[in-house]
Scaffold this active site. Structure first.
Site, mmCIF file in Angstrom:
data_model
loop_
_atom_site.group_PDB
_atom_site.id
_atom_site.type_symbol
_atom_site.label_atom_id
_atom_site.label_comp_id
_atom_site.label_asym_id
_atom_site.label_seq_id
_atom_site.Cartn_x
_atom_site.Cartn_y
_atom_site.Cartn_z
ATOM 1 N N GLU A 1 0.888 -1.308 -0.068
ATOM 2 C CA GLU A 1 -0.013 0.152 0.422
ATOM 3 C C GLU A 1 0.883 1.135 -0.380
ATOM 4 O OE1 GLU A 1 -2.587 -0.016 2.759
ATOM 5 O OE2 GLU A 1 -4.471 -1.501 2.068
ATOM 6 N N GLU B 1 -6.444 -8.170 0.476
ATOM 7 C CA GLU B 1 -6.322 -8.097 2.086
ATOM 8 C C GLU B 1 -8.101 -7.722 1.511
ATOM 9 O OE1 GLU B 1 -5.123 -5.153 4.267
ATOM 10 O OE2 GLU B 1 -2.778 -5.686 4.034
HETATM 11 C C1 BG6 Z 1 -4.269 -1.638 5.407
HETATM 12 C C2 BG6 Z 1 -3.228 -2.467 6.044
HETATM 13 O O1 BG6 Z 1 -3.932 -0.781 4.963
HETATM 14 O O2 BG6 Z 1 -5.182 -2.053 5.815
HETATM 15 C C3 BG6 Z 1 -3.024 -2.718 7.167
HETATM 16 O O3 BG6 Z 1 -2.640 -3.112 4.937
HETATM 17 C C4 BG6 Z 1 -4.566 -2.433 8.090
HETATM 18 O O4 BG6 Z 1 -1.980 -3.216 7.449
HETATM 19 C C5 BG6 Z 1 -5.805 -2.926 6.964
HETATM 20 O O5 BG6 Z 1 -4.434 -3.036 9.279
HETATM 21 C C6 BG6 Z 1 -6.477 -2.045 7.647
HETATM 22 O O6 BG6 Z 1 -6.511 -0.884 8.674
HETATM 23 P P1 BG6 Z 1 -6.848 -0.380 9.574
HETATM 24 O O7 BG6 Z 1 -6.273 1.328 9.797
HETATM 25 O O8 BG6 Z 1 -8.476 -0.353 10.458
HETATM 26 O O9 BG6 Z 1 -5.843 -1.376 10.803
#
Ligand code: BG6
Length: 466
Positions: free
Chosen positions: A158, A367
């Site tokens: 990211e 993800e």
């Molecule tokens: C993504 C990242 O942005 O989303 C993760 O790769 C992150 O590291 C995940 O934890 C969820 O975002 P957040 O800010 O809710 O933890």
């Protein structure tokens, strides 16, 4: 149709799960430094995956999964600016990788998930071009040591998210709010990624190398010319500078032209641009949480308000990029999480098709998940909302695959509960609950069993058109 070798797994990231922040000669990362200095909730212990990795990986296997996406910590592997290797860090990741193979879990490994060694941050971090060369060295060390155990490599996780949060919005370290610095850091990260790709290709090791992007496909509020122009600005800001650069080797020219009106871009050297052009990725990893809905810019200064506080902050998020676009945060027809994330599976389906048409590369969902407050002291977290979220998004992915998109894998975020950066440990995404207050006990949530049944075919995804 999904491919036969489709990867079904869960994901994590070194700083968010490992803990053991100063064990076995690991050095400080920029996140350790910042969170300690500011006395904020940190990942000193996190999920203590450093000591629980075998239990966690075994649970993946028992949960029907065949892959694990995780990252290596640069501060665990390289001791100092001279590039000396920490053999204890190497030994730790060998143990993790051996464990993956013991349980038939394919490792899908990211080199950089935001934990820059503090010794590099002190030299200017991503504003300093030397850090790109240091990343190349670190990448080579990882390829040389782990190539027999890893064939799926990712350079960066990211770039959009960590660069904009760290240099433009200012809610992540190094906490700048400076557009010129953002442009420099963004460029250096994309250049470093190309160096990482080149090093892998030159090594001749088997496998593929890609990049992971925080994908927010852009929609407009209507079809007017003004909205379509705003959409192009938003797409350049959210997606194109990463995807075009990594997949086609080209930084969008209209973006550069726009930036050059007010900022210095003379540091982008022809020989570096040639390296970017010649070292494109083999695949794209897309992290999908939501879309970006935009309307034309109306008035006001550039504004970024990020809701890192859940309930207290619900509805507080705001994005305006002066003269470019405004983000619409509240579609009355949609639902939003406590952190203002719109739940919009259709964005994934349509976005995947767009990415396929533009780049034609194999795609992994690296993800996808939903962050919630959860009481993990109960016997089992009944996270039906997560099941419904995953079902809808997997359906969206399958629709895209049926339309011809080369889908290679899906990773739930997250494999188990983690430290969620500025949101702390309270914002939970895991398929497995971790009780951070009580000995880090692990307990599968209802979604873990559902995911297993879905992977093994006991449950069929309810297919629907979106
Ligand atoms: C993504 C990242 O942005 O989303 C993760 O790769 C992150 O590291 C995940 O934890 C969820 O975002 P957040 O800010 O809710 O933890």
């Amino acid at each position: 149709m999904l491919t036969e070798k489709f990867l079904w797994g869960g994901a994590s990231a070194s700083y968010q799960c490992e803990g053991a922040w100063d064990l076995d000669d690991r050095v400080e990362s920029m996140w350790d430094h910042y969170l300690h200095e500011e006395q904020l909730e940190n990942g000193d212990v996190a999920s203590d995956h450093y000591h629980h990795f075998e239990e966690d990986i075994k649970m993946m296997k028992e949960g029907g999964q065949n892959a694990y996406r995780f990252s290596l910590a640069w501060p665990r592997i390289i001791k100092n600016k001279a590039g000396e290797i920490n053999e204890k860090g190497i030994a730790f990741y060998h143990k993790v990788l051996d464990c993956c193979h013991k349980y038939g879990i394919e490792p899908f490994v990211t080199l950089y998930h935001w934990d820059l060694p503090q010794y590099w941050e002190e030299t200017g971090g991503w504003l300093n071009q030397e850090v790109c060369d240091a990343f190349e060295h670190y990448a080579k060390v990882c390829y040389d040591h782990f190539h027999e155990k890893i064939t799926h490599w990712v350079t960066f996780n990211e770039p959009k998210w960590f660069v904009c949060s760290g240099y433009l919005i200012g809610n992540y370290p190094p906490c700048f709010r400076d557009t010129q610095k953002t442009i420099i850091a963004a460029y250096h990260v994309m250049y470093a990624s190309a160096l990482g790709v080149r090093a892998f290709k030159e090594s001749g090791y088997p496998g593929t190398v890609g990049i992971v992007h925080s994908f927010t496909p852009v929609n407009g509020v209507d079809d007017t010319i003004e909205t379509r122009i705003a959409m192009r600005y938003a797409d350049n800001y959210c997606n194109n500078w990463i995807l075009d650069t990594a997949a086609k080797g080209e930084i969008p020219i209209d973006l550069l032209s726009e930036l050059s009106k007010n900022y210095d871009i003379s540091f982008m050297k022809p020989e570096q641009l040639a390296i970017i052009r010649e070292n494109t990725v083999d695949f794209l990893g897309l992290n999908y949480y939501s879309r970006t809905l935009v309307k034309p810019y109306t008035e006001g200064e550039t504004t970024f308000v990020v809701n890192n506080s859940g309930k207290e902050g619900k509805g507080s998020s705001k994005v305006i990029v002066k003269h470019w676009f405004e983000q619409v945060m509240h579609d009355p027809n949609s639902t939003y999480t406590e952190w203002d994330t719109e739940i919009y599976p259709k964005g994934l389906q349509e976005g995947l098709k767009e990415v396929h048409e533009k780049y034609g590369l194999p795609i992994y969902i690296t993800e996808n998940g939903i962050g919630m407050y959860e009481d993990v002291t109960v016997e089992q977290v009944q996270d039906d909302y997560r099941i419904s979220f995953m079902e809808d998004h997997i359906n969206a992915m399958m629709n895209a695959a049926d339309a011809g998109v080369k889908m290679m894998g899906y990773f739930a975020w997250s494999a188990f509960d983690l430290y969620s950066w500025k949101n702390g440990c309270e914002k939970r995404y895991g398929l497995v609950a971790i009780d951070f207050e009580h000995d880090l006990i692990r307990k599968p949530k209802k979604s873990y069993g559902w995911y297993k049944d879905m992977i093994t075919g006991n449950i069929k995804i309810q297919r629907k058109d979106l």
